[in-house]
Design a protein around this motif. Sequence first.
Motif, PDB file in Angstrom:
ATOM      1  N   ALA A   1       0.830  -1.209   0.000  1.00  0.00           N
ATOM      2  CA  ALA A   1       0.000   0.000   0.000  1.00  0.00           C
ATOM      3  C   ALA A   1       0.862   1.256   0.000  1.00  0.00           C
ATOM      4  N   LEU A   2       1.958   1.239   0.765  1.00  0.00           N
ATOM      5  CA  LEU A   2       2.845   2.397   0.815  1.00  0.00           C
ATOM      6  C   LEU A   2       3.566   2.597  -0.515  1.00  0.00           C
ATOM      7  N   LEU A   3       3.965   1.503  -1.160  1.00  0.00           N
ATOM      8  CA  LEU A   3       4.629   1.611  -2.458  1.00  0.00           C
ATOM      9  C   LEU A   3       3.683   2.200  -3.498  1.00  0.00           C
ATOM     10  N   LEU A   4       2.425   1.759  -3.482  1.00  0.00           N
ATOM     11  CA  LEU A   4       1.446   2.321  -4.412  1.00  0.00           C
ATOM     12  C   LEU A   4       1.332   3.832  -4.220  1.00  0.00           C
ATOM     13  N   GLY A   5       1.261   4.262  -2.948  1.00  0.00           N
ATOM     14  CA  GLY A   5       1.130   5.687  -2.679  1.00  0.00           C
ATOM     15  C   GLY A   5       2.381   6.475  -2.992  1.00  0.00           C
ATOM     16  N   ALA A   6       3.547   5.851  -2.866  1.00  0.00           N
ATOM     17  CA  ALA A   6       4.799   6.541  -3.155  1.00  0.00           C
ATOM     18  C   ALA A   6       5.056   6.640  -4.653  1.00  0.00           C
ATOM     19  N   ARG A   7       4.524   5.688  -5.403  1.00  0.00           N
ATOM     20  CA  ARG A   7       4.815   5.625  -6.837  1.00  0.00           C
ATOM     21  C   ARG A   7       3.737   6.304  -7.684  1.00  0.00           C
ATOM     22  N   PHE A   8       2.475   6.285  -7.189  1.00  0.00           N
ATOM     23  CA  PHE A   8       1.359   6.776  -7.996  1.00  0.00           C
ATOM     24  C   PHE A   8       0.494   7.744  -7.190  1.00  0.00           C
ATOM     25  N   TRP A   9      -0.277   8.584  -7.877  1.00  0.00           N
ATOM     26  CA  TRP A   9      -1.250   9.473  -7.259  1.00  0.00           C
ATOM     27  C   TRP A   9      -2.550   8.692  -7.096  1.00  0.00           C
ATOM     28  N   LEU A  10      -2.956   8.435  -5.850  1.00  0.00           N
ATOM     29  CA  LEU A  10      -4.054   7.512  -5.602  1.00  0.00           C
ATOM     30  C   LEU A  10      -5.437   8.135  -5.426  1.00  0.00           C
ATOM     31  N   PRO A  11      -5.570   9.404  -5.029  1.00  0.00           N
ATOM     32  CA  PRO A  11      -6.931   9.941  -4.888  1.00  0.00           C
ATOM     33  C   PRO A  11      -7.722   9.822  -6.189  1.00  0.00           C
ATOM     34  N   GLY A  12      -8.846   9.097  -6.109  1.00  0.00           N
ATOM     35  CA  GLY A  12      -9.686   8.896  -7.293  1.00  0.00           C
ATOM     36  C   GLY A  12      -9.199   7.813  -8.230  1.00  0.00           C
ATOM     37  N   THR A  13      -8.028   7.255  -7.971  1.00  0.00           N
ATOM     38  CA  THR A  13      -7.484   6.201  -8.833  1.00  0.00           C
ATOM     39  C   THR A  13      -8.232   4.892  -8.613  1.00  0.00           C
ATOM     40  N   ARG A  14      -8.464   4.150  -9.694  1.00  0.00           N
ATOM     41  CA  ARG A  14      -9.160   2.867  -9.621  1.00  0.00           C
ATOM     42  C   ARG A  14      -8.142   1.732  -9.636  1.00  0.00           C
ATOM     43  N   LEU A  15      -8.111   0.987  -8.522  1.00  0.00           N
ATOM     44  CA  LEU A  15      -7.187  -0.132  -8.355  1.00  0.00           C
ATOM     45  C   LEU A  15      -7.975  -1.435  -8.389  1.00  0.00           C
ATOM     46  N   LEU A  16      -7.498  -2.393  -9.175  1.00  0.00           N
ATOM     47  CA  LEU A  16      -8.086  -3.730  -9.225  1.00  0.00           C
ATOM     48  C   LEU A  16      -7.101  -4.729  -8.640  1.00  0.00           C
ATOM     49  N   CYS A  17      -7.522  -5.461  -7.613  1.00  0.00           N
ATOM     50  CA  CYS A  17      -6.725  -6.566  -7.081  1.00  0.00           C
ATOM     51  C   CYS A  17      -7.183  -7.841  -7.781  1.00  0.00           C
ATOM     52  N   VAL A  18      -6.303  -8.407  -8.588  1.00  0.00           N
ATOM     53  CA  VAL A  18      -6.624  -9.597  -9.375  1.00  0.00           C
ATOM     54  C   VAL A  18      -6.285 -10.814  -8.521  1.00  0.00           C
ATOM     55  N   GLY A  19      -7.270 -11.252  -7.732  1.00  0.00           N
ATOM     56  CA  GLY A  19      -7.030 -12.207  -6.659  1.00  0.00           C
ATOM     57  C   GLY A  19      -6.516 -11.451  -5.441  1.00  0.00           C
ATOM     58  N   ASP A  20      -7.035 -11.794  -4.250  1.00  0.00           N
ATOM     59  CA  ASP A  20      -6.590 -11.021  -3.080  1.00  0.00           C
ATOM     60  C   ASP A  20      -6.648 -11.839  -1.797  1.00  0.00           C
ATOM     61  N   HIS A  21      -6.139 -13.057  -1.840  1.00  0.00           N
ATOM     62  CA  HIS A  21      -6.032 -13.835  -0.607  1.00  0.00           C
ATOM     63  C   HIS A  21      -5.165 -13.116   0.425  1.00  0.00           C
ATOM     64  N   ASP A  22      -4.228 -12.277  -0.040  1.00  0.00           N
ATOM     65  CA  ASP A  22      -3.329 -11.562   0.872  1.00  0.00           C
ATOM     66  C   ASP A  22      -3.989 -10.375   1.568  1.00  0.00           C
ATOM     67  N   LEU A  23      -5.162  -9.926   1.095  1.00  0.00           N
ATOM     68  CA  LEU A  23      -5.892  -8.788   1.675  1.00  0.00           C
ATOM     69  C   LEU A  23      -5.190  -7.451   1.439  1.00  0.00           C
ATOM     70  N   THR A  24      -4.482  -7.337   0.322  1.00  0.00           N
ATOM     71  CA  THR A  24      -3.855  -6.061  -0.023  1.00  0.00           C
ATOM     72  C   THR A  24      -4.900  -4.961  -0.183  1.00  0.00           C
ATOM     73  N   SER A  25      -6.089  -5.315  -0.650  1.00  0.00           N
ATOM     74  CA  SER A  25      -7.148  -4.317  -0.827  1.00  0.00           C
ATOM     75  C   SER A  25      -7.469  -3.617   0.485  1.00  0.00           C
ATOM     76  N   LEU A  26      -7.489  -4.373   1.577  1.00  0.00           N
ATOM     77  CA  LEU A  26      -7.804  -3.774   2.879  1.00  0.00           C
ATOM     78  C   LEU A  26      -6.686  -2.851   3.344  1.00  0.00           C
ATOM     79  N   ALA A  27      -5.441  -3.234   3.076  1.00  0.00           N
ATOM     80  CA  ALA A  27      -4.315  -2.370   3.437  1.00  0.00           C
ATOM     81  C   ALA A  27      -4.384  -1.052   2.674  1.00  0.00           C
TER      82      ALA A  27
END
Length: 514
Positions: free
Chosen positions: A131-157
Amino acid sequence: MERDGVERLLAEAGPDSRRLRHALTLLCDAQWWTLADLVRETATSRRTIETLLRELPLERKGDAFRIPLTHTNDYQDLLALAPPPEDPVAHLLPHYASELTRLKDLVARAPRARHVLDHVSATPETILRRALLLGARFWLPGTRLLCVGDHDLTSLAVKLIHPETDVTVVDIDERILAYIDAQRLGVRTRWADLRLGLPASARDHDLALTDPPYTPEGTGLFVARAAEALTDNGRILLAYGASERTPMLAFKVQQALADLNLAYEAIYPDFNRYFGAEAIGSAADMYILRPTTKTRPAVTSRLSRQTTTIYTQGPQSVESAHNALTAPQEAIQDFDPDLLVGEWPKDLTQPRVRLSTWLSKPYAATLDRVAVALPLGLEAALPRILLATRASHVRVVGSDLPPLPDVLSTVYKLSAGGDVLDAVRLPQPPGDAASVLRRILDNGHAKLANTWREALIAVARTQGSALTKNEARTLIAEAAPWSEGLTPLDAPLHRLSALPEAVTTTISALTTTT
């Protein structure tokens, strides 16, 4: 000092001996280590670590071990003096202690891993760092993220750290989808077996993140679906790892990525850590991939020759001997179907379609009888296969067919025997709530909320009242805020099971509204 065996291992490893030297440094640091913890900390395969341990004088305390303090000086000239490659977000972790505590609890309570789906759980620290890498690398407000499979629960992070991000999860595991929804963090969930297709509501995303099965077939499929889901300027974050002992496997996976004509923007070594997966050092790299103008045609080509065997274990493993897809002709001798779905003997003359086609769009012709061949390992698709048609009688042939959710009894009379399930369509039910529910389920490919809205308006009209589209939308949003954008085919089963009560709620509210 007896250290000939250690020096031999280091010499054989050459420049890659840093892994062994890192492990040696940790063992000489007075800490106690378990084998699993040492594998994960060094991102080195269990087999390689075990080879090193056999050459060392160890003292033990239960399952833990270390080099005795009296021997640590013997190895000082062999140690790695610099740390492993820098973590790009390590400096941010101290600022998120409370979020990490919550993620540890979420991971601890999550559904257990399913080995037939190649599940291995990422550590809470890993999903926080994603989650921190996504925020450091990309502008996330309003961005649409798709978790393709999410047993790890990255979506919640991601929702904990960047709540302004629009996050959707597609997964085949109903338990994971229900667990994510139960946290009420605003993540949208969609059911999908990626071998059969990607839901329409999972397209047009800006970013996609996936931690797929680590076979060339599995990684190629999940990344192809991720690319299929992206807008033109999107990015794919891929977690993939291989043992330092098996570079050819890594090469084959990277060949599958190369076939998709993706550009590599970054690779962060050993970024992801896991509970388990010790054969690959309980670690995986993080790739950032960018589609090119040649990616979409390559994805289309890749998906046109898709196989269902993508895992390392179970009936749909790449090496499984039990993945024959052709159904026995005897199962439909007394049935005389109008259409065959799936793989059937070639000498049958009826029209036929692929399972993926059956689920992706309504079949154009009017059908009375349909025969479906359901391969072992694709049983989770069974409720959707039945919802994909208005045929009078559907016969499904397959092994270990699972029980069906009660909501389907609104549509079918079901009878099972051996490896055959017969579903005979029921007449339209009486009652406003039952008729609205049936109308929704009869339109499996349509957006659930749209069908529901029109059905409510029709019910109000029969009651001599007028209900506007906006009023109907409001009733539905209050009763089922999760329904927007869903179709019955990509709705998780816990959402389908909640439909009867939600529909009844909207019918009861009609009197007040009108």
